[in-house]
Motif scaffolding. Structure first.
Motif, PDB file in Angstrom:
ATOM      1  N   ALA A  40      90.348  69.340  82.011  1.00 41.66           N
ATOM      2  CA  ALA A  40      90.706  70.171  81.080  1.00 41.66           C
ATOM      3  C   ALA A  40      91.808  71.112  81.521  1.00 41.66           C
ATOM      4  CB  ALA A  40      89.302  71.060  80.714  1.00 41.66           C
ATOM      5  N   ALA A  41      91.993  71.635  82.500  1.00 43.78           N
ATOM      6  CA  ALA A  41      92.762  72.406  83.245  1.00 43.78           C
ATOM      7  C   ALA A  41      94.146  71.775  83.197  1.00 43.78           C
ATOM      8  CB  ALA A  41      92.437  73.086  84.513  1.00 43.78           C
ATOM      9  N   THR A  42      94.142  70.544  83.681  1.00 41.38           N
ATOM     10  CA  THR A  42      95.340  69.844  83.694  1.00 41.38           C
ATOM     11  C   THR A  42      95.798  69.696  82.227  1.00 41.38           C
ATOM     12  OG1 THR A  42      94.543  68.644  85.684  1.00 41.38           O
ATOM     13  CG2 THR A  42      96.435  67.585  84.534  1.00 41.38           C
ATOM     14  N   GLN A  43      94.981  69.316  81.241  1.00 41.03           N
ATOM     15  CA  GLN A  43      95.584  68.904  79.933  1.00 41.03           C
ATOM     16  C   GLN A  43      95.949  70.198  79.589  1.00 41.03           C
ATOM     17  OE1 GLN A  43      92.570  68.627  76.923  1.00 41.03           O
ATOM     18  NE2 GLN A  43      93.713  66.651  75.956  1.00 41.03           N
ATOM     19  N   PHE A  44      95.406  71.334  79.652  1.00 38.21           N
ATOM     20  CA  PHE A  44      96.064  72.686  78.989  1.00 38.21           C
ATOM     21  C   PHE A  44      97.401  72.995  79.771  1.00 38.21           C
ATOM     22  CE2 PHE A  44      96.327  76.799  77.649  1.00 38.21           C
ATOM     23  CZ  PHE A  44      96.835  77.661  78.499  1.00 38.21           C
ATOM     24  N   SER A  45      97.473  73.014  81.008  1.00 42.15           N
ATOM     25  CA  SER A  45      98.852  73.267  81.684  1.00 42.15           C
ATOM     26  C   SER A  45      99.845  72.337  81.112  1.00 42.15           C
ATOM     27  CB  SER A  45      98.681  73.119  83.117  1.00 42.15           C
ATOM     28  OG  SER A  45      99.868  73.251  83.663  1.00 42.15           O
ATOM     29  N   GLU A  46      99.543  71.210  80.881  1.00 42.52           N
ATOM     30  CA  GLU A  46     100.445  70.225  80.059  1.00 42.52           C
ATOM     31  C   GLU A  46     100.767  70.524  78.541  1.00 42.52           C
ATOM     32  OE1 GLU A  46     101.783  68.937  83.549  1.00 42.52           O
ATOM     33  OE2 GLU A  46     102.676  67.830  81.469  1.00 42.52           O
ATOM     34  N   MET A  47      99.621  70.796  77.913  1.00 44.73           N
ATOM     35  CA  MET A  47      99.741  70.665  76.453  1.00 44.73           C
ATOM     36  C   MET A  47     100.511  71.964  76.144  1.00 44.73           C
ATOM     37  SD  MET A  47      98.742  67.756  75.432  1.00 44.73           S
ATOM     38  CE  MET A  47      98.202  67.869  73.654  1.00 44.73           C
ATOM     39  N   SER A  48     100.054  73.005  76.892  1.00 48.79           N
ATOM     40  CA  SER A  48     100.341  74.271  76.579  1.00 48.79           C
ATOM     41  C   SER A  48     102.034  74.671  76.958  1.00 48.79           C
ATOM     42  CB  SER A  48      99.715  75.619  77.459  1.00 48.79           C
ATOM     43  OG  SER A  48     100.263  75.247  78.623  1.00 48.79           O
ATOM     44  N   GLY A  49     102.689  73.675  77.950  1.00 49.27           N
ATOM     45  CA  GLY A  49     104.053  73.842  78.017  1.00 49.27           C
ATOM     46  C   GLY A  49     104.253  74.745  79.346  1.00 49.27           C
ATOM     47  N   ILE A  50     102.699  75.501  79.894  1.00 49.01           N
ATOM     48  CA  ILE A  50     103.025  76.377  81.209  1.00 49.01           C
ATOM     49  C   ILE A  50     103.449  75.401  82.216  1.00 49.01           C
ATOM     50  CG2 ILE A  50     101.747  77.646  82.334  1.00 49.01           C
ATOM     51  CD1 ILE A  50     100.159  78.601  80.025  1.00 49.01           C
ATOM     52  N   LYS A  51     102.726  74.208  82.405  1.00 49.74           N
ATOM     53  CA  LYS A  51     103.049  73.200  83.368  1.00 49.74           C
ATOM     54  C   LYS A  51     103.026  73.787  84.654  1.00 49.74           C
ATOM     55  CE  LYS A  51     106.085  70.731  80.717  1.00 49.74           C
ATOM     56  NZ  LYS A  51     105.070  69.487  80.091  1.00 49.74           N
ATOM     57  N   ALA A  52     101.784  74.736  84.893  1.00 50.39           N
ATOM     58  CA  ALA A  52     101.584  75.357  86.311  1.00 50.39           C
ATOM     59  C   ALA A  52     100.749  74.394  87.018  1.00 50.39           C
ATOM     60  CB  ALA A  52     100.685  76.662  86.049  1.00 50.39           C
ATOM     61  N   ARG A  53     101.079  74.406  88.549  1.00 52.84           N
ATOM     62  CA  ARG A  53     100.031  73.548  89.311  1.00 52.84           C
ATOM     63  C   ARG A  53      98.797  73.835  89.013  1.00 52.84           C
ATOM     64  NH1 ARG A  53     102.585  76.474  93.002  1.00 52.84           N
ATOM     65  NH2 ARG A  53     100.659  76.593  94.474  1.00 52.84           N
ATOM     66  N   VAL A  54      97.798  72.638  89.081  1.00 51.28           N
ATOM     67  CA  VAL A  54      96.438  72.709  88.880  1.00 51.28           C
ATOM     68  C   VAL A  54      95.771  72.480  90.118  1.00 51.28           C
ATOM     69  CG1 VAL A  54      94.481  71.791  87.633  1.00 51.28           C
ATOM     70  CG2 VAL A  54      96.520  72.096  86.402  1.00 51.28           C
ATOM     71  N   LEU A  55      95.250  73.496  90.878  1.00 55.65           N
ATOM     72  CA  LEU A  55      94.650  73.373  92.053  1.00 55.65           C
ATOM     73  C   LEU A  55      93.227  73.121  92.043  1.00 55.65           C
ATOM     74  CD1 LEU A  55      96.803  76.096  93.934  1.00 55.65           C
ATOM     75  CD2 LEU A  55      97.231  73.896  93.573  1.00 55.65           C
ATOM     76  N   ASP A  56      92.483  72.663  93.096  1.00 57.89           N
ATOM     77  CA  ASP A  56      91.265  72.018  92.942  1.00 57.89           C
ATOM     78  C   ASP A  56      90.188  73.001  93.434  1.00 57.89           C
ATOM     79  OD1 ASP A  56      91.411  69.731  95.951  1.00 57.89           O
ATOM     80  OD2 ASP A  56      91.552  71.930  95.440  1.00 57.89           O
ATOM     81  N   SER A  57      90.561  74.370  93.680  1.00 53.03           N
ATOM     82  CA  SER A  57      89.534  75.337  94.018  1.00 53.03           C
ATOM     83  C   SER A  57      90.075  76.531  93.590  1.00 53.03           C
ATOM     84  CB  SER A  57      88.992  75.227  95.315  1.00 53.03           C
ATOM     85  OG  SER A  57      89.987  75.852  96.149  1.00 53.03           O
TER      86      SER A  57
END
Ligand SMILES: NC(=O)C1=CN([C@@H]2O[C@H](COP(=O)(O)OP(=O)(O)OC[C@H]3O[C@@H](n4cnc5c(N)ncnc54)[C@H](O)[C@@H]3O)[C@@H](O)[C@H]2O)C=CC1
Ligand SMILES: O=C1[C@@H](O)[C@H](O)[C@@H](O)[C@H](O)[C@H]1O
Length: 339
Positions: A40-57
């Motif tokens: 969900a975090a990965t989808q949000f980062s992409e869909m929002s346009g923020i494109k931040a790195r999604v880290l696993d912890s």
């Protein structure tokens, strides 16, 4: 300097804050995100346009060398450990309310911050930044209605999800009033009583709703608050301060009065996101600016601790049906009042 921010917890308010920090406010960008729901975090980062790195912890976000400061917007039980980890890493952290789900946990954060010798923690009590509450505080501080004697308040939600149960009326909802009354009145609490009256049929089985909380302050002010989280009609926040010479009330959100179809009236918002949307913006811009200056200018860990102590006393008063004292230690010099 652009403040590089890591977000921990990317659900309802985490996404709201990520968007406002990255796109709306000045001087910040979101560079890393963590959520236990990584997909969900990965989808949000992409869909929002923020494109931040999604880290696993959460720890990976805290430790990331390109993260200057953190926003904790995970579920309440996760806050203590995440805030303690930020303090250990020496990184400023904005933690959504509550600071911790127990007074003991909040005290551990206070002790860790004092030990670190530097204030790093701000708590997300955004009502202090709300234009209406600020106008009300200005009126009270000017003595316009004389000394405050009584407060009549209401915190009404139209509905809450099934996962919202039991004492969340206090720890998740009333916690806002606990903080904002202290700030409005420049006062602290000495006793509490919680009354459970007739239940609404519109609340789910795990909830006794509404409840009434009665607080007494050191200066003798008596505060009654209705907490009604399945009221159906709207998201309605009321605060009326009765003074020696008059009543000062929290202004209603702006709504165009309508006279049409043989009726007249104004609208009522249905969602906290909209009711306090400006105050979240002001709160987080102030946090960005203070953090860049190396300061904590808003509600701090001591405020979060006092709120947790008071919330625990409310829960015990509700359980025992007694009027209970609220014993607060003196405010340490480390947390001397700002302004
Ligand atoms: N200031 C305000 O007016 C508001 C404050 N809040 C507070 O914000 C926090 C989050 O609330 P919501 O966004 O409504 O909840 P939510 O359930 O929509 O989002 C919470 C997110 O945190 C994630 N999460 C849970 N535990 C985690 C962990 N250990 N590490 C990383 N991620 C974790 C969940 O997967 C979820 O995505 C709560 O503490 C709540 O009290 C929520 C709404 C309004
Ligand atoms: O903090 C919030 C929610 O978590 C809480 O559930 C609501 O009752 C509050 O009105 C809102 O401001």
């Amino acid at each position: 300097m652009t403040l590089r921010i890591g977000i921990i917890g990317c659900g309802g308010i985490g996404q709201e804050h990520a968007r406002r920090l990255h796109f709306k406010l000045g001087g910040a960008q979101v560079v890393a995100i963590n959520d236990i729901d990584v997909a969900a975090a990965t989808q949000f980062s992409e869909m929002s346009g923020i494109k931040a790195r999604v880290l696993d912890s959460d720890q990976a976000v805290i430790d990331a060398p390109d993260v200057d400061a953190l926003v904790v917007a995970s579920w309440g039980p996760a806050h203590e450990e995440q805030v303690l980890a930020c303090i250990k890493a020496g990184k400023p952290v904005f933690c959504e309310k509550p600071l911790a789900v127990t007074a003991e946990g909040a005290r551990r954060i206070v002790d860790a911050e004092v030990q670190a010798g530097r204030k790093l923690v701000q708590v997300g009590f955004m009502r202090r930044y709300d234009a209406g509450y600020r106008a009300l505080k200005q009126t009270l501080d000017a003595g316009t209605v004389g000394d405050a004697l009584l407060v009549h308040a209401a915190h009404r939600n139209p509905a809450v999800p099934e996962m919202y149960v039991g004492d969340m009326s206090i720890t998740d909802t009333f916690i806002h009033e606990i903080d904002v009354f202290r700030w409005l009145l420049n006062d602290d609490y000495v006793s509490v009583q919680v009354i459970e009256g007739r239940k609404t049929r519109n609340a789910h089985a795990g909830l006794h709703d509404p409840i009434t909380v009665l607080l007494e302050t050191r200066q003798g002010v008596r505060i009654d608050t209705e907490i009604f989280v399945a009221c159906r009609f709207g998201y309605d926040i009321q605060c009326h301060v009765v003074g020696e010479t008059g009543v000062a009330s929290l202004p209603e959100p702006m709504s165009v009065p309508l006279r049409s179809n043989a009726r007249q009236g104004t609208g009522i918002l249905m969602d906290w996101k909209l009711r306090f949307i400006e105050s979240y913006d002001v709160e987080l811009q102030d946090w960005i600016d203070a953090t860049v200056r190396g300061e904590v200018a808003g509600p701090d860990a001591w405020d979060g601790y006092v709120a947790s102590v008071t919330a625990e006393a409310c829960i015990e008063a509700r359980r025992t049906k007694q009027i209970l004292p609220i014993a607060l230690p003196e405010r340490p010099a480390f947390y001397a009042r700002q302004g």
